[in-house]
Scaffold this motif. Structure first.
Motif, PDB file in Angstrom:
ATOM      1  N   TYR A  34       0.836  -1.202   0.000  1.00 27.89           N
ATOM      2  CA  TYR A  34       0.000   0.000   0.000  1.00 27.89           C
ATOM      3  C   TYR A  34       0.870   1.251   0.000  1.00 27.89           C
ATOM      4  O   TYR A  34       0.878   2.004   0.963  1.00 27.89           O
ATOM      5  N   ASP A  52     -13.409   6.087  -0.747  1.00 26.00           N
ATOM      6  CA  ASP A  52     -14.753   5.644  -0.353  1.00 26.00           C
ATOM      7  C   ASP A  52     -14.772   4.287   0.349  1.00 26.00           C
ATOM      8  O   ASP A  52     -15.672   3.996   1.113  1.00 26.00           O
ATOM      9  N   HIS A  53     -13.808   3.465   0.033  1.00 28.39           N
ATOM     10  CA  HIS A  53     -13.928   2.069   0.446  1.00 28.39           C
ATOM     11  C   HIS A  53     -12.891   1.660   1.471  1.00 28.39           C
ATOM     12  O   HIS A  53     -12.604   0.484   1.630  1.00 28.39           O
ATOM     13  N   GLN A  56     -13.994  -1.000   4.084  1.00 24.82           N
ATOM     14  CA  GLN A  56     -14.057  -2.365   3.551  1.00 24.82           C
ATOM     15  C   GLN A  56     -12.648  -2.943   3.416  1.00 24.82           C
ATOM     16  O   GLN A  56     -12.401  -4.090   3.771  1.00 24.82           O
ATOM     17  N   ASN A  57     -11.725  -2.115   2.915  1.00 24.59           N
ATOM     18  CA  ASN A  57     -10.371  -2.619   2.719  1.00 24.59           C
ATOM     19  C   ASN A  57      -9.672  -2.870   4.054  1.00 24.59           C
ATOM     20  O   ASN A  57      -8.913  -3.829   4.193  1.00 24.59           O
ATOM     21  N   ILE A  60     -11.116  -6.163   5.227  1.00 23.47           N
ATOM     22  CA  ILE A  60     -10.583  -7.324   4.493  1.00 23.47           C
ATOM     23  C   ILE A  60      -9.214  -7.689   5.056  1.00 23.47           C
ATOM     24  O   ILE A  60      -8.918  -8.851   5.322  1.00 23.47           O
ATOM     25  N   HIS A  63      -9.477  -9.201   8.608  1.00 22.09           N
ATOM     26  CA  HIS A  63     -10.134 -10.496   8.832  1.00 22.09           C
ATOM     27  C   HIS A  63      -9.129 -11.636   8.890  1.00 22.09           C
ATOM     28  O   HIS A  63      -9.378 -12.665   9.483  1.00 22.09           O
ATOM     29  N   TYR A  64      -7.957 -11.415   8.285  1.00 25.15           N
ATOM     30  CA  TYR A  64      -6.930 -12.469   8.346  1.00 25.15           C
ATOM     31  C   TYR A  64      -6.458 -12.718   9.767  1.00 25.15           C
ATOM     32  O   TYR A  64      -6.110 -13.825  10.130  1.00 25.15           O
ATOM     33  N   PRO A 138      -7.234 -17.085  10.257  1.00 27.56           N
ATOM     34  CA  PRO A 138      -6.202 -17.770   9.467  1.00 27.56           C
ATOM     35  C   PRO A 138      -4.786 -17.452   9.952  1.00 27.56           C
ATOM     36  O   PRO A 138      -3.927 -18.316   9.959  1.00 27.56           O
TER      37      PRO A 138
END
Lengths: 203, 680
Positions: A34, A52-53, A56-57, A60, A63-64, A138
Motif C-alpha cells: 500500500y 470511499d472504500h 471495507q479494505n 478485508i 479479517h486475516y 487464518p
C-alpha cells in the motif's frame, strides 16, 4: 466580560463546529503493498477514509488476523456525540451572553473532561478490536495483539500504523484554549466590577 | 582419370586443413561480433549514452504510452517509451483465454459478425482519437483486416468497448483514420469485391474483375462525448486496392488521402498484374463535401447486413445489433468530392506533414519519394489540369500537383512520419534503413540502418499537427539474429531511435508481440491520470450481480439450467460448496468481485470447462458457462493470486447423474438450505 471577550467566548463555542467539517482523528496505515497508504478517518458522527472504500479494505485486511469487522453502526458514540458537541456549542454561546466568569471556567472544565472521556473511550475501542480476536483466524501469531496506537506510530505485522488527532480535534483545543483565555483576561474586569461595587460604600 | 584421383587424394588433406583454418578465422570473426564488444556492424551506430536515455529506474514511470498493433494476433500491445517495457496486451478481435475476453458470456457478443462468431482477426492500424488535430488520449481506434471491422478501445480502462463490422468491404486495411476532431473515422477496402448491392458479394466469374469489382470507403461517425460509432455512409469507388490513408491538417483538413494500387484491376497473380502501371493513384476525397452530399440527399440506400457490438459500461455486457441498410454515394454523381493524383508505383504510405501542405507518398517499388503539394492540387482543380478520368473521377496531371521528388532515398520506401521541426523520416523496407530528409529542400540528411526490413515507423504524434519529435520507433519485419533464437518463429523487433538531434541515434531494441504494422504513442500524462482503478460496485447493474455475500444463491431454472450467483472477496468464494447439479446441466457461474480496491482482480476457473477462465475486476460481474459431462466432484478456484490465502480460495461442485434426487444446496463455511428449487 468586555465585548471582545464575549466575542472570543462565542468563537470558542463555535470552533467546536469544526468537528462537523473535519475528522477528529486519523489512523494512517502503510505497508509494502500500500505505497499510497490507507487512512481511516474518525469523525464525530461517522467513519471515513482517504477513499470511499477504506473501511471495507481495512476489514478485508483485518479479517486475516480475526479482528471483528469495523462498521459505523457498531458505535453508539457516533449517534450521540454530535448532540454533545451541539450542547457545548449552545451552552458556550449562552455562557458568553450570561457574562458570568465562573461559568466560563465551568464550561472549559466540562469540555476538557468530555474530551478526556472521548479519548479514553477511543482507547478502549482500540484495545477491544486489537485483542478480541477470532480464535479461528487464518493468521495467528502467538502472543500478538493488534492494538493500534492511540497517538504516534507502531508496527503491526507488515503495517506501519500512525495515529494522530486531526483538524476536528483542533476545534476542541481552540475551544478550550480560548475559553481559558477569556477566563484569564476577564479577571481584571471582574476586579473592576468588584471595585466599582465597593466604591460607593466607601464614599 | 586415375591421376586426377591420385592428385585429389594427395591434395585433399591439405585442402581440408586450409578450409579448417579459413573456417576458424571466420568463426573467430563471428565470435568477436557475438561477443558484443561493440565491434559488430550491428552496434556501430549505437549511441554511447543509449543506456541512460532508455533507463527508467525501478518504480519510475515511462514518458509515453505506445500502442503497437499485433497484426495476426488481433490484439494491441501497450509499451512504455523509452524503456520498451510491455505494460499490457489488449485483446480486440481475438479471444483471450488469459482474462476470458471472447469466452465469457458477457464478452462473447463482441466477436459477432454477419459471418457468425469470428474469434480472430488481423489487426493492423491503431489510431488515437483527436481533438483539434492532436491526440487526446480518450480512445484508440483499430482495424480488423480479414473480416472487416473497426474497434474502439477506451483508454480509461484499456478495454475494447465497441466493434463495428464494415459492410461492402473486404480486407479492411485502409482503416481506421480519424479526422481532426473524430468527426469521422474512415475505413477503405483493400480487396475490391463484386458488390451485389444487397449487402453481400455477388456470385461472379473471377475473370469479370475489371467490370464487376468495386471498393468502398466508409465514413463512421463518432459521438463526440461517448465515442460510440455509427456508419454514416460509404463511397463506392473504382475496384483498386485501397492501401493506406491519412487525413489533411490545417489548410487541407477537409480532405483525406488514400493510396491505391492495382489500378490495373488485375484479379490474379497481383504480384505481377498489379505492378505493371508506372503510376497508380493517390485518391483525394473531400470528406466535408461528401458528408454534405450525403446530408443533402445525394446518398442512395441499399440493403445491408452487418453487426455492431457494444460493451455496456456498467454491466460489462456486450450486445450486438444487426444493421440492415447502408447509405452510399457514387463519386461520378458528386462533383468536386474525389480526385485521383497519379503516384508511382504501387504506393503504400501516404502521410500529410504537420502543416497540411505536403502529401508524401511512399511507393514501395518507386525509386523516388514524390511529395505532392496541397496548394498546387487546389490550383490544378481550379484550372482543370486533368489527365482524363477514371470511372468518372477526374485524374489530375502529375506535374501539376507534384512539389518535388526526394531523390535516391533508398530502396522500398514504405511510410513517412514527421518530427514537427521540418524533417520527415521514411522507412525503407528493402534497404532496411530509416532515412531522414528535409521538407525545405527535399534532400536526404541522415540514414540509420535498422534490423531488419522495417515496415512502418512511428513518431509520437508524428501523424498529427504537433509531433513529439523526440523518439522514433521502427517496427521491423525480420528479426533473425537480433535475440536468442527461439526456433523457427521469432518475435518481431522494434527499435527506438533518438531523433532529437541532427543525427539519429539508436537507443534500444525490444521484442514485440506478433506483428506490429503500425503504432501510436502519446504523452503519459494525457492518459495515466484518467486510468480507472476499479469499478464501483454501486454502479454495477449486471442482472446477475451479487452485491453482498448474503445474496449469493444457486437456483435451478427450468429443466437444465442452473444459475450460481457467486461472490469473490479475499480469500473465499460464496458459495464454495454446491450440490444438486446434474450431468448435462448448463451451469452459469455469475461471479461478482466484491473488492473495492485497486489491483485486486479475482479469477474463476472450473475443471473441465470447455472455454477459459474469467478474470473479474473489482466491482464487476463475469459469467462462465459450464456443462458437466460426467458425475463426480469438480473443484473450482481463484486463478489470480489475490492474497496470502489465495491458494485457499477454492470450492467444489458436486455433479450427480441426470434425474438424481440430490437437492440443490449451497454454502460457505456452514451449510445452508437453498430456497425450494423452482424446477418446473
Amino acid at each position: 466580560m468586555k465585548a471582545y471577550q464575549k466575542v472570543l467566548m462565542i468563537v470558542a463555542a463555535l470552533s467546536l463546529g469544526q468537528l462537523f467539517m473535519f475528522p477528529m482523528w486519523k489512523i494512517y496505515l502503510k505497508a509494502p503493498q500500500y505505497p499510497e497508504g490507507l487512512e481511516l478517518h474518525i469523525w464525530v458522527n461517522k467513519l471515513g477514509g482517504s477513499s470511499d472504500h477504506v473501511l471495507q479494505n481495512f476489514n478485508i485486511l483485518n479479517h486475516y488476523i480475526g479482528m471483528e469487522p469495523i462498521h459505523a453502526e457498531s458505535f453508539a458514540e457516533l449517534k450521540y456525540m454530535p448532540y454533545i458537541v451541539i450542547f457545548f456549542m449552545i451552552t458556550g454561546v449562552l455562557v458568553a451572553l450570561i457574562d458570568k466568569r465562573n461559568l466560563v471556567l465551568g464550561w472549559s472544565g466540562l469540555l476538557m473532561l468530555s474530551g478526556a472521556a472521548g479519548i479514553l473511550d477511543f482507547y478502549l475501542w482500540l484495545v477491544k478490536f486489537g485483542t478480541n480476536l477470532d480464535p479461528m483466524a487464518p493468521i495467528k501469531v502467538p502472543g500478538m495483539t493488534y492494538i493500534p496506537p492511540l497517538l504516534g506510530n507502531k508496527t503491526l505485522l507488515n503495517f506501519d500504523a500512525l495515529s494522530l488527532p486531526a483538524l476536528g480535534s483542533l476545534g476542541i483545543l481552540i475551544g478550550i484554549t480560548l475559553s481559558l483565555l477569556v477566563y484569564f483576561l476577564s479577571r481584571n474586569t471582574a476586579k473592576q466590577k468588584q471595585a466599582s461595587k465597593t466604591k460607593p460604600a466607601l464614599a | 582419370m586415375e591421376t586426377l584421383i591420385t592428385k585429389f587424394r594427395k591434395a585433399a588433406p591439405k585442402a581440408a586443413l586450409l578450409m579448417a583454418v579459413a573456417a576458424g578465422a571466420v568463426l573467430q570473426g563471428c565470435s568477436k561480433i557475438a561477443g558484443g564488444d561493440g565491434a559488430g556492424a550491428t552496434v556501430t551506430a549505437l549511441s554511447s549514452d543509449a543506456a541512460s536515455a532508455v533507463y527508467v529506474a525501478p518504480g519510475k514511470h515511462d514518458e509515453l504510452y505506445s500502442f503497437l498493433s499485433g497484426g495476426f494476433n488481433g490484439q494491441v500491445s501497450v509499451y512504455g517509451i523509452p524503456s520498451g517495457r510491455l505494460l499490457k496486451i489488449i485483446p480486440v478481435f481475438t479471444q483471450h483465454g488469459e482474462n476470458g475476453y471472447g469466452y465469457s458470456e458477457e464478452s462473447k457478443a463482441m466477436l459477432n459478425t454477419s459471418h457468425g462468431f469470428v474469434p480472430w482477426d488481423d489487426l493492423h492500424h491503431p489510431k488515437l482519437s483527436r481533438t483539434n488535430g492532436q491526440t487526446d488520449g480518450r480512445w484508440l481506434f483499430v482495424n480488423g483486416n480479414n473480416t472487416p471491422r473497426v474497434a474502439r478501445i477506451d483508454l480509461t480502462t484499456f478495454e475494447t468497448v465497441e466493434i463495428m463490422e464494415i459492410p461492402n468491404s473486404a480486407g479492411n486495411h485502409c482503416s481506421p483514420y480519424p479526422t481532426n476532431n473524430n468527426e469521422y473515422v474512415i475505413a477503405g477496402t483493400r480487396f475490391s469485391v463484386p458488390l451485389d448491392m444487397k449487402g453481400g458479394t455477388g456470385d461472379v466469374a473471377l475473370d469479370k474483375y475489371e467490370e464487376e469489382f468495386r471498393g468502398s470507403i466508409s465514413f463512421i461517425k463518432v459521438d463526440p462525448e461517448k465515442g460510440d460509432m455509427d456508419l454514416d455512409f460509404q463511397i463506392l469507388v473504382p475496384g483498386f486496392d485501397y492501401d493506406l490513408a491519412n487525413g489533411g491538417k490545417g489548410p487541407s483538413e477537409d480532405w483525406v488521402f488514400f493510396t491505391t494500387y492495382n489500378s490495373e484491376k488485375s484479379g490474379t497473380l497481383k504480384e505481377v498484374g498489379a505492378s505493371q502501371n508506372d503510376k497508380d493513384y493517390l485518391a483525394a476525397v473531400n470528406w466535408k463535401l461528401a458528408a454534405k452530399y450525403a446530408k443533402e440527399g445525394k446518398a442512395r440506400e441499399m440493403p445491408a447486413n452487418y453487426y455492431h457490438n457494444k460493451m455496456d459500461k456498467n454491466s460489462h455486457i456486450a450486445k450486438s445489433t444487426v444493421k440492415k441498410k447502408v447509405r452510399y454515394l457514387l463519386p461520378e454523381e458528386c462533383p468536386g468530392m474525389m480526385y485521383l493524383l497519379p503516384a508511382p508505383k504501387s504506393p503504400h504510405g501516404i502521410d500529410v506533414d504537420p502543416t497540411g501542405e505536403y502529401m508524401v507518398v511512399s511507393g514501395k517499388l518507386a525509386s523516388a519519394i514524390p511529395v505532392f503539394s496541397f496548394s498546387k492540387m487546389q490550383e490544378a482543380i481550379k484550372n482543370k489540369q486533368f489527365d482524363g478520368e477514371k470511372n468518372g473521377i477526374p485524374v489530375l496531371k502529375y506535374e501539376s500537383v507534384l512539389k518535388a521528388e526526394v531523390k535516391e532515398p533508398g530502396l522500398g520506401p514504405l511510410h513517412t512520419e514527421f518530427d514537427g521541426k521540418g524533417n520527415a523520416y521514411t522507412s525503407m523496407f528493402v534497404s532496411s534503413e530509416v532515412v531522414k530528409w528535409k521538407l525545405s529542400d527535399f534532400t536526404v540528411v541522415d540514414r540509420m540502418p535498422v534490423y531488419y526490413s522495417v515496415g512502418h515507423l512511428m513518431i509520437p504524434g508524428g501523424d498529427t499537427k504537433e509531433p513529439y519529435g523526440k523518439y522514433l520507433v521502427a517496427m521491423n519485419k525480420i528479426t533473425k539474429d537480433r535475440y536468442l533464437p527461439t526456433g523457427p518463429e521469432l518475435a518481431h523487433s522494434a527499435q527506438l531511435i533518438d531523433i532529437s538531434g541532427e543525427k539519429m541515434k539508436m537507443l534500444l531494441d525490444f521484442p514485440t508481440v506478433a506483428e506490429p504494422h503500425y503504432a501510436q504513442a502519446i504523452r503519459a500524462d494525457l492518459v495515466a491520470p484518467k486510468s480507472v482503478k476499479f469499478f464501483k460496485l454501486d454502479e454495477n447493474n449486471h442482472p446477475h450481480a451479487t452485491k453482498k455475500e448474503a445474496d449469493a444463491s444457486v437456483k435451478r431454472e427450468g429443466k437444465n439450467v442452473v444459475r450460481v450467483k457467486m461472490t469473490a472477496i479475499r480469500s473465499h468464494m460464496t458459495p464454495d460448496n454446491i450440490e444438486g447439479v446434474q450431468v448435462g446441466d448448463t451451469v452459469y457461474f455469475h461471479v461478482t468481485n466484491l473488492e473495492q480496491d485497486w489491483d485486486v482482480p479475482h479469477g474463476f476457473a472450473v475443471m473441465g470447462a470447455n472455454n477459459a477462465e474469467t478474470l473479474i475486476m473489482p466491482g464487476a460481474t463475469q459469467t462462465l458457462k459450464w456443462v458437466p459431462k460426467k458425475a463426480g466432484v469438480y473443484p473450482f478456484y481463484c486463478t489470480d493470486f489475490c492474497s496470502a490465502l489465495h491458494q485457499e480460495m477454492q470450492g467444489y461442485v458436486r455433479v450427480s447423474p441426470k434425474g438424481s434426487n440430490v437437492p440443490i444446496t449451497f454454502s460457505t463455511g456452514k451449510k445452508k438450505q437453498a430456497p425450494v428449487a423452482s424446477a418446473k
